[in-house]
Design a protein around this motif. Sequence first.
Motif, short mmCIF file in Angstrom:
data_model
loop_
_atom_site.label_atom_id
_atom_site.label_comp_id
_atom_site.label_asym_id
_atom_site.label_seq_id
_atom_site.Cartn_x
_atom_site.Cartn_y
_atom_site.Cartn_z
N ARG A 160 -20.66 -4.44 15.35
CA ARG A 160 -20.15 -2.90 15.40
C ARG A 160 -19.52 -2.64 16.53
NH1 ARG A 160 -25.74 -1.79 14.11
NH2 ARG A 160 -26.31 -1.39 11.74
N ASN A 219 -15.40 -1.98 16.30
CA ASN A 219 -15.08 -0.50 16.56
C ASN A 219 -14.34 -0.36 17.92
OD1 ASN A 219 -16.16 2.56 17.93
ND2 ASN A 219 -15.60 2.30 15.69
N HIS A 279 -12.36 -3.06 10.98
CA HIS A 279 -11.45 -2.27 12.26
C HIS A 279 -10.89 -0.99 12.05
CE1 HIS A 279 -7.69 -4.24 10.98
NE2 HIS A 279 -7.10 -3.23 11.62
N PHE A 297 -15.41 6.58 16.94
CA PHE A 297 -15.71 5.90 17.92
C PHE A 297 -17.12 5.96 18.56
CE2 PHE A 297 -11.29 7.29 17.99
CZ PHE A 297 -10.63 6.29 17.24
N CYS A 298 -17.49 4.75 19.00
CA CYS A 298 -18.77 4.57 19.86
C CYS A 298 -18.65 5.25 21.08
CB CYS A 298 -19.10 3.12 19.95
SG CYS A 298 -20.37 2.90 20.97
N ARG A 348 -15.16 3.84 10.49
CA ARG A 348 -15.68 5.15 11.51
C ARG A 348 -16.83 4.45 12.03
NH1 ARG A 348 -15.06 11.13 9.33
NH2 ARG A 348 -13.17 11.35 9.43
N TRP A 349 -17.20 4.85 13.34
CA TRP A 349 -18.36 4.48 13.63
C TRP A 349 -19.49 5.11 13.16
CZ3 TRP A 349 -20.46 1.28 16.86
CH2 TRP A 349 -21.77 1.42 17.45
#
Length: 400
Positions: free
Chosen positions: A120, A124, A103, A164-165, A106-107
């Motif tokens: 994932r 994320n 957690h 982040f995604c 990085r994405w």
Amino acid sequence: MHEAIAALSGALDLVGVDEVRHGKRVAMIARGVADRLGWSATDRMAMLHAGMLHDCGVSRIHEHRQLTETLEWDGAEDHCIRGAEYLAACRPVAHLADDIRYHHTRWRTLLELPLAPDLRLRTNLLFLADRIDVLQAPFLNSEHILNEFSNIIARIRGLAGLLFCPELVEAFAELAEVEAFWLAMEPEYLDEDLRVIGAGLEPVLLDMAELKDLATLFSRVVDAKTPFTDEHSQRVALIARELGADFGLSGCHLEQIEIAGLLHDIGKLRVSEDIINKPGGLTPSERATMHRHSYDTFRILLRVFADSKIPIWAGYHHETLVGDGYPFRSQPKELDLECRIIAVADIFQALIQVRPYRPSVTAEEALADLRRRVAEGKLDPDVVGKLAARAEAYYQLASA
């Protein structure tokens, strides 16, 4: 289950010195984004509980400050690894371990790891919610957040694809354009919303073994504050259980004594490791900080075990039979046998361990200390007598 996790997440907040509800805000943000994306009810609830427990690997105030004062910190992964390990060993929440493990990853890095796509996204989302809360922290409980939230959204959007995604970021941005999203983070509203969510859930009841797993999880968080207290809570629990058996107690009664022993120091999460590790005497201010930990233990456990005596047995472990203990200055008639047992177990185990202000002592020296306290009227002579009768066995239980 939900009530236990919500209450125990409050204990994790103590690492930030005050009950700032960081875990609960992360939980509600993550659940809100998951809801916006149409995730299943199971996944939304997993995000809520993972959010409340995501910092279970953080015991030390210095580490907490690093995590909350910067958007990224090189040492962040350590607490993710610890937290995942703690959760994996705790049956009621083991399914959250992988989400916690990554957690702070990085994405862009997550995309390179051999992880399932849904993992994932979940892990994320926790990272995203966690960092949103860090950015909003200076404006919490103030209407100034209404003038600042557009800057927070812009900052997060600028990190899409890197930290982040992008899909998660856009779902958050849509939610966060509404003022109510930010105002709901105020403590009174946050607690109310969590209660409403809990009231709408089908009860998930924990059996005694699962409850003990949760207690063990939190005892590990407490004992990790300093190397000097490694396994202290777990060994106090074993000693207390054995003493209870020596007094003829059995079954569920012994399980509850063990749980009280595991959680007797949970209030110490508020105490700085600088105080716990101090080699010399404490100042009046430091002593006051240390003295409050047993009251914090009592109040935290009331939220989880309101229908049992576990809060009393754990929270009264620094009371004495002459009424000069803390925090209640209880009289002998107010101290159950279980309180007296945990008090003796706590002192005996602490004496056996190396502490920053003194070396470990032998079993004989520890018994001499306990008998001195009996002579002063502070400890129960019957409890100390039971321990002395099998001193070598109890020494083995106390030795980490």
